[in-house]
Design a protein around this motif. Structure first.
Motif, PDB file in Angstrom:
ATOM      1  N   ILE A 144       0.841  -1.206   0.000  1.00  0.00           N
ATOM      2  CA  ILE A 144       0.000   0.000   0.000  1.00  0.00           C
ATOM      3  C   ILE A 144       0.873   1.252   0.000  1.00  0.00           C
ATOM      4  O   ILE A 144       0.628   2.206  -0.750  1.00  0.00           O
ATOM      5  CB  ILE A 144      -0.953  -0.002   1.202  1.00  0.00           C
ATOM      6  CG1 ILE A 144      -1.981  -1.128   1.058  1.00  0.00           C
ATOM      7  CG2 ILE A 144      -1.656   1.343   1.350  1.00  0.00           C
ATOM      8  CD1 ILE A 144      -2.823  -1.365   2.286  1.00  0.00           C
ATOM      9  N   ARG A 145       1.910   1.256   0.829  1.00  0.00           N
ATOM     10  CA  ARG A 145       2.816   2.411   0.887  1.00  0.00           C
ATOM     11  C   ARG A 145       3.484   2.650  -0.466  1.00  0.00           C
ATOM     12  O   ARG A 145       3.536   3.792  -0.951  1.00  0.00           O
ATOM     13  CB  ARG A 145       3.900   2.170   1.940  1.00  0.00           C
ATOM     14  CG  ARG A 145       3.450   2.330   3.388  1.00  0.00           C
ATOM     15  CD  ARG A 145       4.567   1.906   4.304  1.00  0.00           C
ATOM     16  NE  ARG A 145       4.359   2.342   5.678  1.00  0.00           N
ATOM     17  CZ  ARG A 145       5.177   2.046   6.675  1.00  0.00           C
ATOM     18  NH1 ARG A 145       6.258   1.303   6.462  1.00  0.00           N
ATOM     19  NH2 ARG A 145       4.927   2.489   7.888  1.00  0.00           N
ATOM     20  N   LEU A 172       3.329   5.996  -3.075  1.00  0.00           N
ATOM     21  CA  LEU A 172       4.500   6.719  -3.575  1.00  0.00           C
ATOM     22  C   LEU A 172       4.530   6.725  -5.098  1.00  0.00           C
ATOM     23  O   LEU A 172       4.773   7.761  -5.726  1.00  0.00           O
ATOM     24  CB  LEU A 172       5.781   6.087  -3.031  1.00  0.00           C
ATOM     25  CG  LEU A 172       6.008   6.162  -1.519  1.00  0.00           C
ATOM     26  CD1 LEU A 172       7.299   5.452  -1.151  1.00  0.00           C
ATOM     27  CD2 LEU A 172       6.046   7.600  -1.032  1.00  0.00           C
ATOM     28  N   THR A 173       4.298   5.562  -5.686  1.00  0.00           N
ATOM     29  CA  THR A 173       4.333   5.458  -7.143  1.00  0.00           C
ATOM     30  C   THR A 173       3.234   6.301  -7.773  1.00  0.00           C
ATOM     31  O   THR A 173       3.465   7.009  -8.762  1.00  0.00           O
ATOM     32  CB  THR A 173       4.190   3.988  -7.574  1.00  0.00           C
ATOM     33  OG1 THR A 173       5.290   3.240  -7.035  1.00  0.00           O
ATOM     34  CG2 THR A 173       4.191   3.855  -9.082  1.00  0.00           C
ATOM     35  N   LEU A 201      -1.569  14.987  -1.559  1.00  0.00           N
ATOM     36  CA  LEU A 201      -1.322  13.557  -1.468  1.00  0.00           C
ATOM     37  C   LEU A 201      -1.734  13.050  -0.084  1.00  0.00           C
ATOM     38  O   LEU A 201      -2.014  13.844   0.814  1.00  0.00           O
ATOM     39  CB  LEU A 201       0.167  13.273  -1.717  1.00  0.00           C
ATOM     40  CG  LEU A 201       0.711  13.704  -3.085  1.00  0.00           C
ATOM     41  CD1 LEU A 201       2.219  13.463  -3.147  1.00  0.00           C
ATOM     42  CD2 LEU A 201       0.006  12.945  -4.208  1.00  0.00           C
ATOM     43  N   ASP A 202      -1.743  11.749   0.078  1.00  0.00           N
ATOM     44  CA  ASP A 202      -2.075  11.151   1.368  1.00  0.00           C
ATOM     45  C   ASP A 202      -1.190  11.738   2.459  1.00  0.00           C
ATOM     46  O   ASP A 202      -0.013  12.057   2.230  1.00  0.00           O
ATOM     47  CB  ASP A 202      -1.883   9.633   1.284  1.00  0.00           C
ATOM     48  CG  ASP A 202      -2.398   8.919   2.511  1.00  0.00           C
ATOM     49  OD1 ASP A 202      -3.595   8.595   2.554  1.00  0.00           O
ATOM     50  OD2 ASP A 202      -1.597   8.688   3.448  1.00  0.00           O
ATOM     51  N   CYS A 241       8.477  10.463  -0.411  1.00  0.00           N
ATOM     52  CA  CYS A 241       8.833   9.433   0.560  1.00  0.00           C
ATOM     53  C   CYS A 241       7.804   9.364   1.679  1.00  0.00           C
ATOM     54  O   CYS A 241       6.863  10.156   1.735  1.00  0.00           O
ATOM     55  CB  CYS A 241      10.223   9.713   1.127  1.00  0.00           C
ATOM     56  SG  CYS A 241      10.449  11.417   1.698  1.00  0.00           S
ATOM     57  N   ASP A 242       7.999   8.387   2.579  1.00  0.00           N
ATOM     58  CA  ASP A 242       7.118   8.233   3.732  1.00  0.00           C
ATOM     59  C   ASP A 242       7.960   7.939   4.968  1.00  0.00           C
ATOM     60  O   ASP A 242       9.167   8.198   4.966  1.00  0.00           O
ATOM     61  CB  ASP A 242       6.054   7.149   3.479  1.00  0.00           C
ATOM     62  CG  ASP A 242       6.655   5.809   3.093  1.00  0.00           C
ATOM     63  OD1 ASP A 242       7.779   5.494   3.546  1.00  0.00           O
ATOM     64  OD2 ASP A 242       6.006   5.055   2.340  1.00  0.00           O
ATOM     65  N   ALA A 243       7.343   7.411   6.010  1.00  0.00           N
ATOM     66  CA  ALA A 243       8.035   7.224   7.284  1.00  0.00           C
ATOM     67  C   ALA A 243       9.213   6.258   7.191  1.00  0.00           C
ATOM     68  O   ALA A 243      10.081   6.241   8.068  1.00  0.00           O
ATOM     69  CB  ALA A 243       7.047   6.719   8.335  1.00  0.00           C
ATOM     70  N   ARG A 244       9.292   5.477   6.126  1.00  0.00           N
ATOM     71  CA  ARG A 244      10.419   4.547   5.965  1.00  0.00           C
ATOM     72  C   ARG A 244      11.701   5.251   5.560  1.00  0.00           C
ATOM     73  O   ARG A 244      12.779   4.671   5.624  1.00  0.00           O
ATOM     74  CB  ARG A 244      10.065   3.474   4.925  1.00  0.00           C
ATOM     75  CG  ARG A 244       8.935   2.563   5.328  1.00  0.00           C
ATOM     76  CD  ARG A 244       8.537   1.654   4.182  1.00  0.00           C
ATOM     77  NE  ARG A 244       7.984   2.415   3.066  1.00  0.00           N
ATOM     78  CZ  ARG A 244       7.667   1.880   1.882  1.00  0.00           C
ATOM     79  NH1 ARG A 244       7.849   0.581   1.682  1.00  0.00           N
ATOM     80  NH2 ARG A 244       7.150   2.624   0.929  1.00  0.00           N
ATOM     81  N   GLY A 245      11.593   6.494   5.113  1.00  0.00           N
ATOM     82  CA  GLY A 245      12.765   7.217   4.655  1.00  0.00           C
ATOM     83  C   GLY A 245      13.265   6.681   3.326  1.00  0.00           C
ATOM     84  O   GLY A 245      12.486   6.232   2.495  1.00  0.00           O
TER      85      GLY A 245
END
Length: 203
Positions: free
Chosen positions: A36-37, A41-42, A117-118, A155-159
């Motif tokens: 989902i993440r 991003l894509t 975006l989300d 990006c998200d919380a994963r960096g």
């Protein structure tokens, strides 16, 4: 004499089945979460790439000033009320910058709007202006009232981490000629993100 016994699961068999099912679900949840993440991003990167391509095409077609893509805090407002928010890029607009001042004026045509975006997704850019502009030739406009953005990381919380040859983030790269592309390879994303994503974290 016929037996009255019924076929079915014993208590032990049922417990084993439930245990195996719980293990499979536990293993699948992280995979589904990352799926989902990655999809967010894509999708965000491809939407932004589309808007950049629209801006470049419209600049050539209209031949009347530059066409700009800029981050906006109110991208789905009425056209006349839309403003560029130079400190954020989670939502954006494409507009015709007829007077070349790198901001949206009420009378300037809005070509495309993209909502934010989300909330889990962050866009980092190489310029605080969070804006880029295309000339009627289709080339990226030189710096003017603002310093133009050339590269972005989504990006998200994963960096920015490596997953094989790919990354847990996406890069959008814009050349001086105005061509743009999205990359998910770790090498591209890391090279772009290094000065943008401090300590490898995002946000």
């Amino acid at each position: 004499m016929e037996s009255n016994r019924h076929a079915g699961f014993s208590l032990i068999e049922l417990m084993i089945t439930l245990t195996v099912g719980a293990i499979l679900v536990t293993a699948a949840v992280p995979t589904m979460r990352d799926f989902i993440r990655n999809g967010r991003l894509t999708s965000g990167a491809n939407d932004l790439l589309h808007s950049i391509q629209v801006a470049r095409t419209e600049a050539v077609k209209r031949q009347n000033g530059n066409v700009v893509v800029c981050g906006s805090a109110n991208p789905i407002a009425n056209d006349a009320a839309i403003t560029c928010s130079y400190g954020t890029f989670n939502g954006w607009v494409v507009f015709q910058d007829t007077n070349g001042n790198w901001q949206h004026d009420a009378a300037e045509p809005v070509i495309e709007k993209h909502p934010a975006l989300d909330a889990t997704v962050t866009v980092k850019t190489d310029a605080n202006s969070n804006i880029f502009s295309f000339t009627p030739s289709g080339f990226a406009a030189p710096d003017g009232a603002r310093v133009k953005t050339r590269t972005l990381v989504i990006c998200d919380a994963r960096g920015v981490q490596a997953i094989g040859a790919n990354a847990t983030a996406r890069a959008v790269l814009i050349t001086a000629t105005g061509r743009a592309r999205v990359s998910a390879t770790y090498q591209d994303v890391h090279n772009v993100a290094l000065p943008l994503v401090v300590g490898g974290s995002c946000p």
